[in-house]
Design a protein around this motif. Structure first.
Motif, PDB file in Angstrom:
ATOM      1  N   GLU A 508      -0.115 -14.129  29.151  1.00  0.00           N
ATOM      2  CA  GLU A 508      -0.960 -14.911  30.051  1.00  0.00           C
ATOM      3  C   GLU A 508      -0.506 -14.732  31.495  1.00  0.00           C
ATOM      4  OE1 GLU A 508      -0.863 -18.946  28.804  1.00  0.00           O
ATOM      5  OE2 GLU A 508      -1.792 -18.560  26.861  1.00  0.00           O
ATOM      6  N   LEU A 509       0.812 -14.700  31.712  1.00  0.00           N
ATOM      7  CA  LEU A 509       1.337 -14.529  33.065  1.00  0.00           C
ATOM      8  C   LEU A 509       1.004 -13.157  33.629  1.00  0.00           C
ATOM      9  CD1 LEU A 509       4.840 -16.175  32.544  1.00  0.00           C
ATOM     10  CD2 LEU A 509       3.016 -17.045  34.017  1.00  0.00           C
ATOM     11  N   ASN A 510       1.050 -12.139  32.769  1.00  0.00           N
ATOM     12  CA  ASN A 510       0.720 -10.788  33.223  1.00  0.00           C
ATOM     13  C   ASN A 510       0.108 -10.011  32.054  1.00  0.00           C
ATOM     14  OD1 ASN A 510       0.436  -8.293  34.326  1.00  0.00           O
ATOM     15  ND2 ASN A 510       2.555  -8.067  34.988  1.00  0.00           N
ATOM     16  N   PRO A 511      -1.208 -10.020  31.940  1.00  0.00           N
ATOM     17  CA  PRO A 511      -1.844  -9.331  30.813  1.00  0.00           C
ATOM     18  C   PRO A 511      -1.734  -7.820  30.870  1.00  0.00           C
ATOM     19  CG  PRO A 511      -3.498 -10.210  32.324  1.00  0.00           C
ATOM     20  CD  PRO A 511      -2.186 -10.734  32.785  1.00  0.00           C
ATOM     21  N   HIS A 512      -1.149  -7.277  31.942  1.00  0.00           N
ATOM     22  CA  HIS A 512      -1.022  -5.826  32.078  1.00  0.00           C
ATOM     23  C   HIS A 512       0.432  -5.365  32.027  1.00  0.00           C
ATOM     24  CE1 HIS A 512      -4.957  -6.731  34.138  1.00  0.00           C
ATOM     25  NE2 HIS A 512      -5.320  -5.871  33.215  1.00  0.00           N
ATOM     26  N   GLN A 513       1.362  -6.238  31.619  1.00  0.00           N
ATOM     27  CA  GLN A 513       2.775  -5.852  31.488  1.00  0.00           C
ATOM     28  C   GLN A 513       2.938  -5.121  30.154  1.00  0.00           C
ATOM     29  OE1 GLN A 513       5.618  -7.742  33.500  1.00  0.00           O
ATOM     30  NE2 GLN A 513       6.789  -5.948  32.935  1.00  0.00           N
ATOM     31  N   ALA A 514       3.078  -3.808  30.221  1.00  0.00           N
ATOM     32  CA  ALA A 514       3.073  -2.999  29.000  1.00  0.00           C
ATOM     33  C   ALA A 514       4.211  -3.382  28.057  1.00  0.00           C
ATOM     34  CB  ALA A 514       3.171  -1.518  29.363  1.00  0.00           C
ATOM     35  N   SER A 515       5.420  -3.585  28.594  1.00  0.00           N
ATOM     36  CA  SER A 515       6.561  -3.883  27.727  1.00  0.00           C
ATOM     37  C   SER A 515       6.370  -5.189  26.972  1.00  0.00           C
ATOM     38  CB  SER A 515       7.851  -3.929  28.548  1.00  0.00           C
ATOM     39  OG  SER A 515       7.770  -4.902  29.570  1.00  0.00           O
ATOM     40  N   SER A 516       5.671  -6.163  27.557  1.00  0.00           N
ATOM     41  CA  SER A 516       5.418  -7.427  26.858  1.00  0.00           C
ATOM     42  C   SER A 516       4.511  -7.207  25.654  1.00  0.00           C
ATOM     43  CB  SER A 516       4.786  -8.446  27.809  1.00  0.00           C
ATOM     44  OG  SER A 516       5.672  -8.795  28.853  1.00  0.00           O
ATOM     45  N   TRP A 517       3.550  -6.307  25.786  1.00  0.00           N
ATOM     46  CA  TRP A 517       2.688  -5.995  24.637  1.00  0.00           C
ATOM     47  C   TRP A 517       3.508  -5.382  23.510  1.00  0.00           C
ATOM     48  CZ3 TRP A 517      -2.053  -7.704  23.746  1.00  0.00           C
ATOM     49  CH2 TRP A 517      -2.819  -8.166  24.825  1.00  0.00           C
ATOM     50  N   ALA A 518       4.475  -4.514  23.852  1.00  0.00           N
ATOM     51  CA  ALA A 518       5.299  -3.885  22.810  1.00  0.00           C
ATOM     52  C   ALA A 518       6.193  -4.910  22.124  1.00  0.00           C
ATOM     53  CB  ALA A 518       6.133  -2.766  23.412  1.00  0.00           C
ATOM     54  N   LEU A 519       6.821  -5.803  22.901  1.00  0.00           N
ATOM     55  CA  LEU A 519       7.691  -6.814  22.291  1.00  0.00           C
ATOM     56  C   LEU A 519       6.878  -7.797  21.447  1.00  0.00           C
ATOM     57  CD1 LEU A 519      10.194  -7.568  25.196  1.00  0.00           C
ATOM     58  CD2 LEU A 519      10.586  -6.200  23.149  1.00  0.00           C
TER      59      LEU A 519
END
Length: 650
Positions: A508-519
């Motif tokens: 929600e804070l950053n829908p484009h943070q790639a590493s967050s999608w992986a984690l």
């Protein structure tokens, strides 16, 4: 046990962090639904007093009708009774928790028993009360916020009294210093804690350290309450800057100001004939807003850089830019295209990356998703460039140390990995309020445990938890810090509900943070949702096709395919991933399980030999007991594959 000695209560419940319960012998009890855990917390915090059923129904099922809410309450009580025995007592229209049957961490703290977490060396920072239960409903959220604040105020008062008593005793200065830091852990805006630190350090002859604490006090107050220090605090700092014996005590050196990488976003408004004159400016402003979500650098506002010529003398001096992002709108093939390029300004301006996307004017206004996808490509490029730069821009600054440690961390090679740990510890020491330093130091401990390199896994787990919570408290808007904390919760604690909460908050804070999608994909795989894990990994790959940490993050594909039973795809992904990161021990295991299920024991032999060279003590039983499987069937299938591949059973 001798006759007459009191027996321990049969249950123990933790309300700090996620609500959890244990038998007297240490076995954890599986608690039912979120609302049942919330009900347990409400009753325990009532300290044995009865709570009316209408009140409980209104708190936990406010959107349901009266009959439905009461039925749901009965089901929750039944679930708690099955799990916890007679702890919850029914009394007509009221319910209560019997305090004689249960030890509760929060109630012990409020009674003055034990140290407050985060206030003594080596302890974990205090987790939020009943963490992960937010969002049940407005009434419950309001109740929870009130309880959290009451707990903080009560513990803060206890810590302040302890500090006052310790500071009055000259022989207990070290204890007083820890008490002052503990008070600030509970409330970073508590100026008496800062003043006590300054007084204690000055009394020990560390005037420079006392003034450094004053600078940290100013930064904390600006961040938390947007205020300057009180007159009393400022007067104390002035006294420290004017020593009584100037001839014998030279003035302390100035505290260096920490500066992150600075990125300027520049609109090129005249880039395409026929393009709307304000369109490039609008897209540049959106790009600056997107870029500000990434916490490794500062973003210079777009209006200050309109029509700036990077080649003009004095430009870099005037704006102190490390990188420039140039945004242009060009008319091509009858349509409009957005072009974003990254320019490295460490020497003569040099373009290091560019990307473009078609603009759909039918959507009306700026297409935020197009901008977000392009900006998502910038962060990995900058991190890779800075992490591998032969000569650092600003040696010794915490933010620079963190970025340079990251490639070593993801190398999974013993010497480089341990050097990264020392660098991150140094960054945390140099700037205790740097959220990224704390977050990545926490991630280092997670990898250290996963690799089997931690001399004391229990201590490493506590430190990972402390640093991850600290990072979130220092920068609540950091998507990266929230994602790392979520990964700590799932991989180390197997607390999947809390992990999903914080990982979703990160997105929600950053829908484009790639590493967050992986984690977040990794946690979905551990939780028994391999299809959702793969969906999130595809999003990660789309946002950052060439992420510098993909040699580790990409392993989530293998794990998801293995847990989903698609062993052929797991093998295809896994063999490439193992070759890319041969030192990553958990990269071998899903590949071996897939090989076992495919009946390819011969092909498994070299991979198994490589794994055992890195992790000689590896065995299936020990792995299955520690790896974060939520579903027993996933654990059993994974174990079976490893056994079929020839792995030692243990």
């Amino acid at each position: 046990m001798p006759d007459g000695s009191p027996s321990a209560p049969p249950l123990r419940v933790a309300l700090l962090g996620p609500v959890r319960a244990w038998e007297a012998d240490g076995r954890e009890i599986a608690l039912p639904t979120r609302r049942a855990r919330a009900l347990l917390g409400i009753l325990l915090l009532a300290r044995g007093r009865p709570v009316g059923r209408p009140r409980l129904a209104a708190l936990l099922w406010e959107r349901s009708g009266e009959a439905e809410a009461r039925a749901s309450l009965r089901q929750a009580v039944l679930g708690l009774s099955r799990a916890l025995g007679d702890l919850v007592r029914r009394d007509g229209e009221s319910l209560r928790a019997d305090p004689a049957l249960c030890e509760t961490d929060v109630l012990e703290l409020l009674a003055g028993e034990g140290s407050i977490p985060g206030t003594v060396p080596g302890s974990s920072a205090m987790a939020p009360l009943m963490d992960g239960l937010e969002g049940i409903g407005e009434a419950f959220d309001e109740w929870l916020a009130t309880e959290r604040e009451a707990l903080r105020v009560a513990l803060k008062g206890r810590q302040a009294a302890s500090l006052a008593a310790l500071e009055a005793d000259p022989d207990r200065r070290e204890e007083a210093l820890e008490a002052a830091r503990g008070l600030l852990a509970l409330d970073p805006a508590e100026e008496e804690g800062w003043r006590a630190l300054m007084r204690l350090l000055a009394a020990a002859g560390n005037r420079a350290g006392a003034l450094a604490e004053y600078e940290r006090c100013k930064a904390a107050l600006r961040r938390v309450v947007e205020a300057e220090p009180a007159a009393e605090t400022q007067a104390l700092a002035r006294g420290l800057r004017a020593p009584a014996r100037p001839a014998l005590l030279p003035p302390p050196p100035p505290v260096p100001a920490e500066r992150r990488l600075r990125v300027g976003v520049m609109p090129l408004r005249q880039a395409g004939a026929g393009a709307a004159p304000q369109l490039a400016l609008a897209y540049a402003q959106e790009a600056a807003l997107e870029l500000a979500r990434y916490r490794h650098f500062d973003v210079l506002e777009t209006p200050a850089l309109e029509d700036v010529d990077l080649r003009a003398p004095g430009t870099l001096t005037a704006f102190a830019l490390d990188y420039a992002v140039r945004v242009a709108v060009r008319e091509e093939w009858g349509g409009l295209r957005l072009q974003v390029s990254l320019v490295d300004l460490s020497g003569p301006p040099r373009a290091v990356w560019s990307g473009r996307a078609e603009i759909d004017l039918r959507a009306g206004g700026v297409d935020a998703e197009v901008v977000g996808r392009l900006v998502a490509r910038l962060e990995p490029v900058i991190l890779h460039a800075e992490g591998t730069r032969p000569v650092p821009r600003r040696p010794g600054e915490a933010s620079e140390i963190v970025i340079r440690a990251m490639p070593l961390l993801f190398s999974m090679e013993g010497g480089s990995f341990h050097r990264a740990g020392k660098m991150l510890a140094d960054a945390v020491t140099r700037e205790p309020e740097n959220a990224m330093a704390a977050a990545w130091a926490a991630q280092w401990h997670v990898f250290q445990i996963g690799q089997g390199w931690a001399p004391d896994p229990g201590a490493a787990l506590e430190e990972a938890e402390r640093l991850a919570v600290l990072a979130m408290s220092l920068d609540p808007e950091s998507a990266e810090a929230a994602a790392i904390y979520g990964h700590v919760a799932s991989f180390l604690h197997k607390d999947f509900d809390s992990a999903i909460h914080y990982l979703d908050r990160s997105l929600e804070l950053n829908p484009h943070q790639a590493s967050s999608w992986a984690l977040s994909a990794a946690t979905q795989a551990y939780s028994g949702h391999p299809e959702e894990a793969l969906r999130r990994m595809e999003r990660y790959r789309a946002l950052a096709p060439f992420h510098p940490h993909d040699r580790i993050l990409g392993h989530v594909f293998t794990t998801a395919y293995t847990l989903g039973g698609d062993f052929a795809k797991a093998l295809a992904f896994g063999q490439r991933a193992v070759r890319a990161a041969p030192g990553f021990v958990n990269g071998y295991k899903p590949v071996l399980s897939a090989l076992g299920h495919l009946g390819m024991q011969q092909e498994a032999k070299p991979l198994l030999a490589a794994l055992l060279r890195i992790e000689p003590e590896f065995n299936v039983r020990g792995f299955a007991e520690t790896y974060p499987f939520r579903r027993p069937e996933d654990r059993e299938a994974y174990e079976l594959g490893l056994i079929l591949a020839g792995a030692p059973r243990g």
